[in-house]
Design a protein around this motif. Sequence first.
Motif, PDB file in Angstrom:
ATOM      1  N   LEU A   1      38.322  32.773   0.452  1.00 20.09           N
ATOM      2  CA  LEU A   1      36.967  32.835   0.550  1.00 20.09           C
ATOM      3  C   LEU A   1      36.109  32.128  -0.056  1.00 20.09           C
ATOM      4  CD1 LEU A   1      36.656  36.333   0.262  1.00 20.09           C
ATOM      5  CD2 LEU A   1      37.293  34.870   1.745  1.00 20.09           C
ATOM      6  N   SER A   2      34.716  31.576   0.570  1.00 22.22           N
ATOM      7  CA  SER A   2      34.213  29.991   0.140  1.00 22.22           C
ATOM      8  C   SER A   2      32.852  30.080  -0.983  1.00 22.22           C
ATOM      9  CB  SER A   2      34.362  29.334   0.935  1.00 22.22           C
ATOM     10  OG  SER A   2      32.966  29.996   1.783  1.00 22.22           O
ATOM     11  N   GLY A   3      33.158  31.498  -1.046  1.00 21.05           N
ATOM     12  CA  GLY A   3      31.077  31.805  -1.642  1.00 21.05           C
ATOM     13  C   GLY A   3      30.266  31.882  -0.605  1.00 21.05           C
ATOM     14  N   ILE A   4      30.599  31.094   0.259  1.00 20.44           N
ATOM     15  CA  ILE A   4      28.858  30.958   1.414  1.00 20.44           C
ATOM     16  C   ILE A   4      29.510  32.137   2.252  1.00 20.44           C
ATOM     17  CG2 ILE A   4      28.280  29.738   3.797  1.00 20.44           C
ATOM     18  CD1 ILE A   4      29.997  27.132   2.346  1.00 20.44           C
ATOM     19  N   PRO A   5      28.049  33.184   2.150  1.00 16.22           N
ATOM     20  CA  PRO A   5      28.403  34.257   2.991  1.00 16.22           C
ATOM     21  C   PRO A   5      29.145  34.486   4.414  1.00 16.22           C
ATOM     22  CG  PRO A   5      27.480  34.462   1.309  1.00 16.22           C
ATOM     23  CD  PRO A   5      27.683  32.949   1.879  1.00 16.22           C
ATOM     24  N   VAL A   6      28.542  33.810   5.163  1.00 16.39           N
ATOM     25  CA  VAL A   6      28.049  33.969   6.487  1.00 16.39           C
ATOM     26  C   VAL A   6      29.978  33.084   7.109  1.00 16.39           C
ATOM     27  CG1 VAL A   6      27.255  33.006   8.784  1.00 16.39           C
ATOM     28  CG2 VAL A   6      25.576  33.682   6.820  1.00 16.39           C
ATOM     29  N   ALA A   7      30.399  32.685   6.359  1.00 21.56           N
ATOM     30  CA  ALA A   7      31.192  31.599   6.387  1.00 21.56           C
ATOM     31  C   ALA A   7      32.144  33.470   6.260  1.00 21.56           C
ATOM     32  CB  ALA A   7      31.706  30.735   6.009  1.00 21.56           C
ATOM     33  N   ASP A   8      32.209  33.544   5.150  1.00 18.23           N
ATOM     34  CA  ASP A   8      33.486  34.614   4.404  1.00 18.23           C
ATOM     35  C   ASP A   8      33.976  35.721   5.595  1.00 18.23           C
ATOM     36  OD1 ASP A   8      34.301  32.673   2.946  1.00 18.23           O
ATOM     37  OD2 ASP A   8      33.064  33.193   0.942  1.00 18.23           O
ATOM     38  N   TRP A   9      32.527  35.853   6.106  1.00 25.15           N
ATOM     39  CA  TRP A   9      31.893  36.843   7.119  1.00 25.15           C
ATOM     40  C   TRP A   9      33.249  36.706   7.810  1.00 25.15           C
ATOM     41  CZ3 TRP A   9      30.300  41.869   6.014  1.00 25.15           C
ATOM     42  CH2 TRP A   9      29.889  42.605   7.371  1.00 25.15           C
ATOM     43  N   GLN A  10      33.105  35.665   8.497  1.00 25.58           N
ATOM     44  CA  GLN A  10      33.972  35.203   9.832  1.00 25.58           C
ATOM     45  C   GLN A  10      35.418  35.548   9.638  1.00 25.58           C
ATOM     46  OE1 GLN A  10      31.356  31.587  10.587  1.00 25.58           O
ATOM     47  NE2 GLN A  10      30.509  33.164  11.738  1.00 25.58           N
ATOM     48  N   THR A  11      35.746  34.528   8.414  1.00 31.40           N
ATOM     49  CA  THR A  11      37.127  34.413   7.714  1.00 31.40           C
ATOM     50  C   THR A  11      37.537  36.115   8.027  1.00 31.40           C
ATOM     51  OG1 THR A  11      36.617  32.858   6.900  1.00 31.40           O
ATOM     52  CG2 THR A  11      38.223  33.947   6.065  1.00 31.40           C
ATOM     53  N   ALA A  12      36.824  36.675   6.891  1.00 34.17           N
ATOM     54  CA  ALA A  12      37.395  38.161   7.033  1.00 34.17           C
ATOM     55  C   ALA A  12      37.338  38.870   8.666  1.00 34.17           C
ATOM     56  CB  ALA A  12      36.463  38.669   6.091  1.00 34.17           C
ATOM     57  N   ARG A  13      35.922  38.679   9.618  1.00 33.42           N
ATOM     58  CA  ARG A  13      36.704  39.369  10.603  1.00 33.42           C
ATOM     59  C   ARG A  13      37.381  38.661  11.419  1.00 33.42           C
ATOM     60  NH1 ARG A  13      31.110  38.552  14.266  1.00 33.42           N
ATOM     61  NH2 ARG A  13      32.257  36.154  14.941  1.00 33.42           N
TER      62      ARG A  13
END
Length: 577
Positions: free
Chosen positions: A423-435
């Motif tokens: 994870l990068s610490g950028i919430p939108v990008a990390d949300w998409q990664t988790a999704r």
Amino acid sequence: MAPLEIDDLRQQILDADGHLLIQGGPGCGKTTIALLKASRYVRDLEPEQRILFLSFSRAAVRQISDRMNEVFDRQSRSRLVIRTFHAFFLDVVRSHGRLLTGVPSSFIAPDREVQRRVTFTGDWEVERRRLAMEEGQFAFDTLAETAATLFEGSKALRVLYGGMYPLIIVDEFQDTNVDQWRAIKALSESATVVCLADPDQRIFGHLKGVDEERIAHATDHLQPLTFDLSADNFRSPEGGLLGYANAVLHDTPYAQPDNLYFFRYGPSSQVAKCELQAHHVIISFQSHLAKQLGRTPTIAVLTTVNNLANLISETISTTSQSAHGDLPPVDHELQWEPDLAAAAGYVVGSILEWPGLSRAEAIPSTLRFVADFYRHKLYGGVQGARGKIDTLERAIAAFETDKTVRSKTARILIEAFDAGATLSGIPVADWQTARRYLVGSEELTDVFSQVRRLRLFKATDALAWALTDAWDGRSYYRDASAVVRRVLTNESLTASLREPVAVSLMSMHRSKGKEFDGVIIAEGPFRGRLLDPSWEPDRIKANRRLLRVAMTRARHAVVFVRPDYAVPLVAGHPSAR
């Protein structure tokens, strides 16, 4: 809405003392005259006293608040307390529940109750009452019953609240359930009660405790002065919408008004789907009303079932190709039941915690959230949900005891964890990664489809900020699932405070108490039918009552989108298909 004239009948209401029952149809001015009476009542209040206005929904509370600004001056507005029944009873139980239980009151949030209810093997109603009376834990559905019991059992409490609120106005009185009526009846000993009612808008009779004789109960117990405003219609006075809606209710002949339109679709037409026809109608109707009103109109698209509203929402969210050409996306708001999407969001939140957890902690945690997602589906009556829960629970037990894990969902999540989640610490990008981990099995795909609907919470910014605060600075989000729960709960509670959008989609039941410039009523070819001759008479009667409510939400015009073979709405008019 046309300005309300104070005629002789309304002047009698303003001058009357004691309990009142004000009856009338949509747009007759019940709410406005009640607010005018309240504004006069304010003059005689003591500094610590307020007037209480009770309604059923946050949307109705907002609408009443907007109307209050037209009636009350700035100084007097603080003297009117507008609450939902739920919020009022919550305050009562929070403050005085200890009188019944001997312990401080706490509350079981609705999503938590769903999880506990579907896993409880005994009689949940008995258990819920035990939790309340023995442990002081109150589920939200017990608040009305508890508040009513408190008021009935304590004269001091009745006097206290009657002193705080010497005038209580009850909106949509015909839909009060037995416990809400018990509370109002008890408070009527020390406060004046004004009941606003329309017998023909009683659309919640299927709910436990709602009684079609409620108005008669009020008449017998309160002995109120009764006023009938049903002859007036200030909401849409220029057309025959109310008359036509009444004809739909009673299945009697009525000429089609000029501001009522029908659009049809069928298998032989190029626009064969309800959703596409609705898309075209929304755009055309917006343009028509904007020219007529000289401003951007408010439009509601109403359906009998949530699923059809969801399908229309998905269609109008993107460009559609139809016989009318390319239809551009329509900015809109879907009013919906958010619990399932929220449960899916908690799954994603648990994945955002993975880099900070051990394998033994992370996998069972995420699997439990997936199981909780299916507990919500089980509570909603979805067949097969119990089997999914059992499979996931077996997978958790097998994983925790180092046995063979047979669940495909569990194996996919284990492999994903073992591969490492960066994870990068950028919430939108990390949300998409988790999704992106929600693929490969029926359960994960199901969760993914609901996660996509989280956009409807309008909580993107709030989630991003909250997750930013939860970032540990290196690799994971602390207690991300709890953060998601807190944000979504808050957004759900404050949704009614947002400015309304031009186009809203919702079920007919959710439209009650609301007003729009125009209303589109969409009927699906199979699900979401408006009428069906094969139905039982009681169901047909209930749907006709619901249709009347839906039509009378409109101030200016109504459009029906119906299949070619639809059942006529009024007797003797095949054109009303």
